[in-house]
Design a protein around this motif. Structure first.
Motif, mmCIF file in Angstrom:
data_model
loop_
_atom_site.group_PDB
_atom_site.id
_atom_site.type_symbol
_atom_site.label_atom_id
_atom_site.label_comp_id
_atom_site.label_asym_id
_atom_site.label_seq_id
_atom_site.Cartn_x
_atom_site.Cartn_y
_atom_site.Cartn_z
ATOM 1 N N SER A 16 0.829 -1.209 0.000
ATOM 2 C CA SER A 16 0.000 0.000 0.000
ATOM 3 C C SER A 16 0.865 1.262 0.000
ATOM 4 C CB SER A 16 -0.927 -0.004 1.210
ATOM 5 O OG SER A 16 -1.652 1.197 1.290
ATOM 6 N N LEU A 17 1.927 1.255 0.798
ATOM 7 C CA LEU A 17 2.840 2.403 0.826
ATOM 8 C C LEU A 17 3.544 2.569 -0.514
ATOM 9 C CD1 LEU A 17 4.253 1.964 4.416
ATOM 10 C CD2 LEU A 17 3.138 4.044 3.547
ATOM 11 N N GLN A 18 3.989 1.478 -1.085
ATOM 12 C CA GLN A 18 4.661 1.546 -2.385
ATOM 13 C C GLN A 18 3.727 2.105 -3.456
ATOM 14 O OE1 GLN A 18 5.981 -2.565 -2.498
ATOM 15 N NE2 GLN A 18 8.101 -1.946 -2.100
ATOM 16 N N GLN A 19 2.448 1.785 -3.364
ATOM 17 C CA GLN A 19 1.474 2.290 -4.330
ATOM 18 C C GLN A 19 1.099 3.742 -4.067
ATOM 19 O OE1 GLN A 19 -1.634 -0.590 -3.767
ATOM 20 N NE2 GLN A 19 -0.736 -2.050 -5.214
ATOM 21 N N THR A 20 1.231 4.179 -2.836
ATOM 22 C CA THR A 20 0.826 5.532 -2.442
ATOM 23 C C THR A 20 1.940 6.555 -2.642
ATOM 24 O OG1 THR A 20 -0.711 4.639 -0.805
ATOM 25 C CG2 THR A 20 -0.052 6.931 -0.527
ATOM 26 N N LEU A 21 3.176 6.179 -2.317
ATOM 27 C CA LEU A 21 4.285 7.136 -2.364
ATOM 28 C C LEU A 21 4.815 7.280 -3.787
ATOM 29 C CD1 LEU A 21 6.214 6.229 0.915
ATOM 30 C CD2 LEU A 21 4.253 7.740 0.595
ATOM 31 N N ASP A 22 5.688 8.240 -3.970
ATOM 32 C CA ASP A 22 6.277 8.567 -5.275
ATOM 33 C C ASP A 22 6.737 7.302 -6.000
ATOM 34 O OD1 ASP A 22 8.055 9.367 -7.351
ATOM 35 O OD2 ASP A 22 8.553 11.202 -6.274
ATOM 36 N N GLU A 23 6.265 7.136 -7.208
ATOM 37 C CA GLU A 23 6.573 5.918 -7.973
ATOM 38 C C GLU A 23 8.039 5.799 -8.377
ATOM 39 O OE1 GLU A 23 5.297 7.444 -12.423
ATOM 40 O OE2 GLU A 23 3.831 6.365 -11.215
ATOM 41 N N THR A 24 8.806 6.899 -8.261
ATOM 42 C CA THR A 24 10.226 6.840 -8.630
ATOM 43 C C THR A 24 11.119 6.410 -7.466
ATOM 44 O OG1 THR A 24 10.675 9.173 -8.125
ATOM 45 C CG2 THR A 24 9.889 8.641 -10.370
ATOM 46 N N PHE A 25 10.555 6.211 -6.286
ATOM 47 C CA PHE A 25 11.363 5.783 -5.148
ATOM 48 C C PHE A 25 11.954 4.405 -5.403
ATOM 49 C CE2 PHE A 25 8.843 8.542 -1.910
ATOM 50 C CZ PHE A 25 9.674 9.612 -2.170
ATOM 51 N N LYS A 26 13.175 4.193 -4.868
ATOM 52 C CA LYS A 26 13.921 2.947 -5.081
ATOM 53 C C LYS A 26 13.401 1.766 -4.266
ATOM 54 C CE LYS A 26 18.554 4.246 -6.119
ATOM 55 N NZ LYS A 26 19.912 4.140 -5.660
ATOM 56 N N TRP A 27 13.021 1.997 -3.051
ATOM 57 C CA TRP A 27 12.620 0.955 -2.117
ATOM 58 C C TRP A 27 13.741 -0.085 -1.934
ATOM 59 C CZ3 TRP A 27 8.524 1.447 1.023
ATOM 60 C CH2 TRP A 27 7.575 2.410 0.674
ATOM 61 N N LYS A 28 14.963 0.428 -1.742
ATOM 62 C CA LYS A 28 16.118 -0.453 -1.513
ATOM 63 C C LYS A 28 16.107 -0.894 -0.053
ATOM 64 C CE LYS A 28 21.153 -0.403 -1.393
ATOM 65 N NZ LYS A 28 22.330 0.471 -1.478
ATOM 66 N N GLU A 29 15.987 -2.197 0.157
ATOM 67 C CA GLU A 29 15.900 -2.724 1.515
ATOM 68 C C GLU A 29 17.247 -2.597 2.219
ATOM 69 O OE1 GLU A 29 14.045 -6.492 3.941
ATOM 70 O OE2 GLU A 29 14.027 -6.495 1.752
ATOM 71 N N CYS A 30 17.210 -2.032 3.414
ATOM 72 C CA CYS A 30 18.424 -1.848 4.216
ATOM 73 C C CYS A 30 18.435 -2.776 5.426
ATOM 74 C CB CYS A 30 18.522 -0.397 4.693
ATOM 75 S SG CYS A 30 18.579 0.793 3.355
ATOM 76 N N GLY A 31 17.414 -3.600 5.576
ATOM 77 C CA GLY A 31 17.320 -4.524 6.703
ATOM 78 C C GLY A 31 16.289 -4.072 7.711
ATOM 79 N N GLU A 32 15.646 -5.046 8.323
ATOM 80 C CA GLU A 32 14.679 -4.833 9.399
ATOM 81 C C GLU A 32 13.614 -3.799 9.045
ATOM 82 O OE1 GLU A 32 16.237 -4.744 13.379
ATOM 83 O OE2 GLU A 32 18.102 -5.666 12.694
ATOM 84 N N GLU A 33 13.045 -3.919 7.864
ATOM 85 C CA GLU A 33 11.926 -3.089 7.372
ATOM 86 C C GLU A 33 12.293 -1.627 7.132
ATOM 87 O OE1 GLU A 33 9.759 -5.150 6.399
ATOM 88 O OE2 GLU A 33 10.610 -6.705 7.654
ATOM 89 N N LEU A 34 13.578 -1.328 7.023
ATOM 90 C CA LEU A 34 14.045 0.005 6.672
ATOM 91 C C LEU A 34 14.394 0.015 5.187
ATOM 92 C CD1 LEU A 34 14.853 2.870 7.724
ATOM 93 C CD2 LEU A 34 17.173 1.951 7.955
ATOM 94 N N TYR A 35 13.878 1.024 4.477
ATOM 95 C CA TYR A 35 14.086 1.120 3.035
ATOM 96 C C TYR A 35 14.625 2.493 2.671
ATOM 97 C CZ TYR A 35 11.059 -2.966 2.926
ATOM 98 O OH TYR A 35 10.513 -4.206 3.131
ATOM 99 N N LEU A 36 15.613 2.507 1.792
ATOM 100 C CA LEU A 36 16.110 3.747 1.222
ATOM 101 C C LEU A 36 15.204 4.090 0.041
ATOM 102 C CD1 LEU A 36 18.233 6.014 0.841
ATOM 103 C CD2 LEU A 36 19.499 4.405 -0.597
ATOM 104 N N LEU A 37 14.594 5.254 0.108
ATOM 105 C CA LEU A 37 13.726 5.697 -0.983
ATOM 106 C C LEU A 37 14.515 6.452 -2.037
ATOM 107 C CD1 LEU A 37 10.650 6.941 1.084
ATOM 108 C CD2 LEU A 37 10.988 4.706 -0.014
ATOM 109 N N ARG A 38 15.426 7.316 -1.570
ATOM 110 C CA ARG A 38 16.226 8.114 -2.500
ATOM 111 C C ARG A 38 17.461 8.639 -1.755
ATOM 112 N NH1 ARG A 38 12.470 12.143 -4.810
ATOM 113 N NH2 ARG A 38 11.833 10.470 -6.190
ATOM 114 N N GLU A 39 18.628 8.556 -2.413
ATOM 115 C CA GLU A 39 19.848 9.108 -1.835
ATOM 116 C C GLU A 39 19.798 10.625 -1.918
ATOM 117 O OE1 GLU A 39 20.208 7.068 -4.596
ATOM 118 O OE2 GLU A 39 21.184 5.243 -3.897
ATOM 119 N N GLY A 40 20.587 11.249 -1.049
ATOM 120 C CA GLY A 40 20.708 12.701 -1.117
ATOM 121 C C GLY A 40 20.720 13.329 0.263
#
Length: 151
Positions: A16-40
């Motif tokens: 649901s979050l992936q469908q709701t948030l900016d479609e260009t986000f990476k969703w790179k898994e960093c472990g334990e349900e933490l995801y990098l959406l975008r570097e910077g």
């Protein structure tokens, strides 16, 4: 790594979050349900979203808490709104305790621009709403304030 991250508390909300948030986000898994959406470097955005409070920019990190908003209101009505704030407050209290145990400081951000935060994340509806913001870092003693020993 500096960037925009999301911690997904309940894995049932991931799609649901992936469908709701900016479609260009990476969703790179960093472990334990933490995801990098975008570097910077988002320190300036954190300060701006926090009503230009430097504490949000200068901390180790700052964040906003997203809540399942419209479905909670549809299911529980007004009491659901109150419950969402209680949940955010309880999480905030746990973060205060955890930060203190690590010799860090924490503070809730009392003023924040939720529409700006939603724009940063690409939120265009009310499925998720930002209800509470927080920052954690090392304290800087404000010499303008007098601190007395406890009674």
């Amino acid at each position: 790594e500096k960037g925009l991250y999301i911690y997904v508390r309940d894995t049932k909300d991931l799609i649901s979050l992936q469908q709701t948030l900016d479609e260009t986000f990476k969703w790179k898994e960093c472990g334990e349900e933490l995801y990098l959406l975008r570097e910077g470097d988002y320190r300036g955005a954190a300060q701006m979203i926090s009503c230009n409070q430097e504490i949000a920019k200068e901390g180790a990190f700052s964040f906003g808490m997203l809540c399942k908003f419209s479905s909670t209101l549809e299911t529980h009505g007004g009491i659901g709104y109150k419950s969402l704030y209680h949940q955010c407050g309880m999480i905030g209290q746990m973060l205060y305790l955890e930060a203190t145990s690590l010799n860090l400081s924490a503070t809730g951000i009392g003023c924040f621009l939720d529409d700006e935060f939603h724009a940063l994340l690409g939120i265009n509806d009310q499925r998720y709403q930002s209800l509470y913001h927080f920052t954690i870092g090392r304290a800087i003693v404000d010499t303008r304030i007098t601190t007395l020993p406890p009674y």
